[in-house]
Every structure is written in structure tokens, then in C-alpha cells.
Design an enzyme around this catalytic site. Structure first.
Site, PDB file in Angstrom:
ATOM      1  N   ARG A 133       0.832  -1.195   0.000  1.00 46.97           N
ATOM      2  CA  ARG A 133       0.000   0.000   0.000  1.00 46.97           C
ATOM      3  C   ARG A 133       0.871   1.250   0.000  1.00 46.97           C
ATOM      4  O   ARG A 133       1.916   1.308   0.612  1.00 46.97           O
ATOM      5  CB  ARG A 133      -0.890  -0.046   1.245  1.00 46.97           C
ATOM      6  CG  ARG A 133      -1.916   1.055   1.353  1.00 46.97           C
ATOM      7  CD  ARG A 133      -2.909   0.722   2.459  1.00 46.97           C
ATOM      8  NE  ARG A 133      -3.763   1.849   2.768  1.00 46.97           N
ATOM      9  CZ  ARG A 133      -3.698   2.539   3.905  1.00 46.97           C
ATOM     10  NH1 ARG A 133      -2.824   2.203   4.822  1.00 46.97           N
ATOM     11  NH2 ARG A 133      -4.510   3.547   4.120  1.00 46.97           N
ATOM     12  N   LYS A 162       3.100  -8.463  11.134  1.00 48.45           N
ATOM     13  CA  LYS A 162       2.552  -8.574   9.790  1.00 48.45           C
ATOM     14  C   LYS A 162       2.949  -9.904   9.154  1.00 48.45           C
ATOM     15  O   LYS A 162       4.127 -10.248   9.063  1.00 48.45           O
ATOM     16  CB  LYS A 162       3.032  -7.418   8.916  1.00 48.45           C
ATOM     17  CG  LYS A 162       2.369  -7.378   7.541  1.00 48.45           C
ATOM     18  CD  LYS A 162       2.644  -6.072   6.835  1.00 48.45           C
ATOM     19  CE  LYS A 162       1.963  -6.011   5.486  1.00 48.45           C
ATOM     20  NZ  LYS A 162       2.156  -4.716   4.799  1.00 48.45           N
ATOM     21  N   ARG A 171      -2.336   2.488  13.134  1.00 49.68           N
ATOM     22  CA  ARG A 171      -1.452   1.578  13.849  1.00 49.68           C
ATOM     23  C   ARG A 171      -2.053   1.292  15.210  1.00 49.68           C
ATOM     24  O   ARG A 171      -2.532   2.179  15.880  1.00 49.68           O
ATOM     25  CB  ARG A 171      -0.050   2.158  13.996  1.00 49.68           C
ATOM     26  CG  ARG A 171       0.547   2.544  12.672  1.00 49.68           C
ATOM     27  CD  ARG A 171       2.057   2.404  12.690  1.00 49.68           C
ATOM     28  NE  ARG A 171       2.604   2.798  11.396  1.00 49.68           N
ATOM     29  CZ  ARG A 171       2.843   1.941  10.423  1.00 49.68           C
ATOM     30  NH1 ARG A 171       2.591   0.676  10.594  1.00 49.68           N
ATOM     31  NH2 ARG A 171       3.353   2.360   9.293  1.00 49.68           N
TER      32      ARG A 171
END
Length: 332
Positions: A119, A189, A327
Site C-alpha cells: 500500500r 505482519k 497503527r
């Protein structure tokens, strides 16, 4: 003997430089250069006395036939094509260069991406034969107006596929990340989704949905990553990642039918499925908007796929992926 053939030979077992040179009709120096190129691409190869070149981690190469055979009938029925490339700049970019199929979905996988991206143009680490890089191209009849939730649907399909393979801690971080919570509450992630395309606002649209999943991260590549991450090998006990062909088949078996359902009905039927996987709901978040940084509590999805947040001043607002980054954690 090209790099793919050389790697396939090493997958079968150790081999000396002399043996590889004789088998390929090349010089030892040429083999040495190809071994160096494979190492540079992220393949863990060592030279051991008495054994020759050895893979220090088991690998398997992607195989289109094996992936097709792993698809459930509902996914195989809508497959317009499935190809595996050795190396590309990006599977998304390559499919955007090609015509979109009139019916069904075209799938492209690659062993390596030299220009993989996430992204907002962020680099996506794409070492050779280490992870899953797959893109799907298809048309959508409802037009661009509905495609805002497409990355959410792709994330649901991927997360459900991984859970079906035993990775029960996989969650979704809005808008496009596959994550696994750590013991300290941070989110590591595991993968990401990138949707690109174009078309008419209310008419036919095309989209390419790219998905990357960390399967087995090479140590030298891991050292360059500047955010919490994880891979399937590290989540396994013992540390053994699933076969990438089986993984691709499982993900596509979920993803292709989900894209059909989304095209027909929109995001509404997926809301409850997303909520069951939502890694942010009920947690403090910091929203970095273009003109301000706002803190609050994430409340889940709005009907259009936006992130609902109850701000510290008591207001509730909805943020879209093009406007903010999020976040987890109050001070992120």
C-alpha cells in the site's frame, strides 16, 4: 541449466560444482555465478566439503498443475487461467498489462518479484521461492463505487484459508494486512493485499487483487525489515511451513468464490466474517490523517468498509483507506 533448473536440482539433494557443470555442459565458473545469483535472490545455499552445494532450508517450487489440482470445484469452475512465472517485476503489474478475462478470473503467481510493492507504494520484500506472491484479475459488474471493500474481502478469504490450515491466530488489520498478535499485544505482519484497477463509477470495472504471504523469511532479508513481522514457518510447531502449492490452492479456493459473491452482493454478507477476524476492534488506535493525528478506539467496519473510530473527544468518525494509516496501540 538455467537458475530454475539449477535450484530444482539442489532441491533433489546436494551436488558438487563439477557434477553440476558436467550435467549442464557449463563451466564451474558459470555454475558458481548462478549459485551466487540464487543466493542474492534469497535462496539459502551453502558449500560444504565433501557434499558440494546444499540447500540449508527445504524448498519446493510452485507448480501450476499442483495448484489447480488443489482447488475446490467452485474455484476451478471460475478459473480463466493460472500461470506461474519465475521472476517478474510484480504479479499485479503484469496482470494490469494483460487484458482482463471476459468471464472468470485469471491467476498469476511468481517465484520472485523484483518490484513488489504494498500500500502507498511501499516496497514488499519478495525473495525467491520463499513466500507466496499471487494476483487475480477479473471484471466486476457493479463498478468502482463498490470496490472499496474489495481488499477487505480478499483479506477475509486469505485469513480463513490460513485458519483452515491450522494458523488459528491469523487476524485482519484494517484495511489490508494479515497479522498475528504477539505476546505484548503488538501486531506482527504476516501478509498484505494490494488492489489496483479502473473502470466506470457505476459500470463495469476491472480489478487486480494482489496478495503476499510470508511463508519462510530468509534471515538476511528479515534483517532489513523495519516493522514487526512473522512467517508461517515461525508460526508452525516445529518450524515447518506448509507446502506453497497447497497454500496457494487453499487461498484461491477461498478467494475466487468470495470474489464472485462480493460482485453479486457487495460487502454486507462479509461484515460478520470480518468482525470475527478484526484485530483492531475495541483497541486504542492512532489515526494519521492528512491534516491531523487523532486518537480513539476502533469500533469495526462501517457499511462501506470504512474504519469506525470513537475519538477521545467522544465523536465517532469513519475513515477510508485512502485518507489515513492506522497503527494499533495508543502511542503508535
Amino acid at each position: 541449466m538455467d537458475e530454475r533448473a539449477l535450484l530444482q536440482r539442489l532441491i533433489e539433494g546436494p551436488a558438487s560444482g563439477d557434477a553440476l557443470a558436467r550435467a549442464s555442459g557449463q563451466t564451474r565458473a558459470a555454475i558458481w555465478k548462478r549459485i551466487g545469483a540464487l543466493r542474492e535472490a534469497g535462496v539459502p545455499i551453502e558449500a560444504k566439503a565433501g557434499r558440494g552445494y546444499v540447500l540449508t532450508t527445504p524448498l519446493e517450487l510452485l507448480d501450476a498443475g499442483a495448484i489447480r489440482s488443489a482447488l475446490i470445484p467452485a474455484a476451478a469452475a471460475v478459473l480463466a487461467g493460472l500461470d506461474v512465472a519465475w521472476t517478474l517485476d510484480s504479479t499485479n503489474t503484469e496482470l494490469l498489462r494483460q487484458p482482463t478475462p471476459e468471464r472468470g478470473a485469471r491467476v498469476l503467481l511468481a517465484e520472485r518479484q523484483t518490484g513488489g510493492r504494498g500500500r502507498r507504494g511501499r516496497e514488499w520484500s519478495s525473495p525467491l521461492a520463499a513466500h507466496l506472491y499471487v494476483s487475480v484479475s477479473r471484471q466486476f459488474g457493479a463498478g468502482l463505487a463498490r470496490l472499496g471493500g474489495l481488499s477487505l474481502v480478499a483479506g477475509i478469504a486469505a485469513a480463513e484459508a490460513l485458519r483452515g490450515l491450522g494458523f488459528d491466530d491469523v487476524r485482519l488489520k484494517w484495511p489490508n494486512d494479515l497479522v498475528v498478535p504477539a505476546f505484548d499485544g503488538s501486531l506482527r505482519k504476516l501478509g498484505g493485499i494490494l488492489v489496483e484497477g479502473g473502470g466506470e463509477h457505476a459500470g463495469p470495472a476491472r480489478a487486480v487483487i494482489g496478495l503476499g504471504i510470508n511463508v519462510r523469511m530468509p534471515a538476511d532479508v528479515a534483517a532489513r525489515i523495519d516493522q514487526p513481522w512473522c512467517d508461517l514457518a515461525g508460526l508452525s510447531a516445529p518450524a515447518r511451513a506448509p507446502d506453497r502449492n497447497a497454500l496457494a490452492g487453499a487461498v484461491l479456493s477461498r478467494l475466487l468464490p468470495a470474489l464472485d459473491e462480493f460482485d453479486a452482493t457487495g460487502l454486507a454478507p462479509f461484515q460478520a466474517r470480518y468482525a470475527a477476524l478484526d484485530a483492531l476492534a475495541g483497541r486504542p488506535v492512532t489515526v494519521h490523517a492528512p491534516t491531523a493525528t487523532l486518537a480513539g478506539i476502533a469500533l469495526g467496519l462501517a457499511d462501506d468498509g470504512a474504519l469506525r473510530v470513537r475519538l477521545d473527544d467522544g465523536q465517532e468518525r469513519a475513515f477510508h483507506s485512502g485518507e489515513v494509516s492506522v497503527r494499533s496501540g495508543a502511542t503508535a
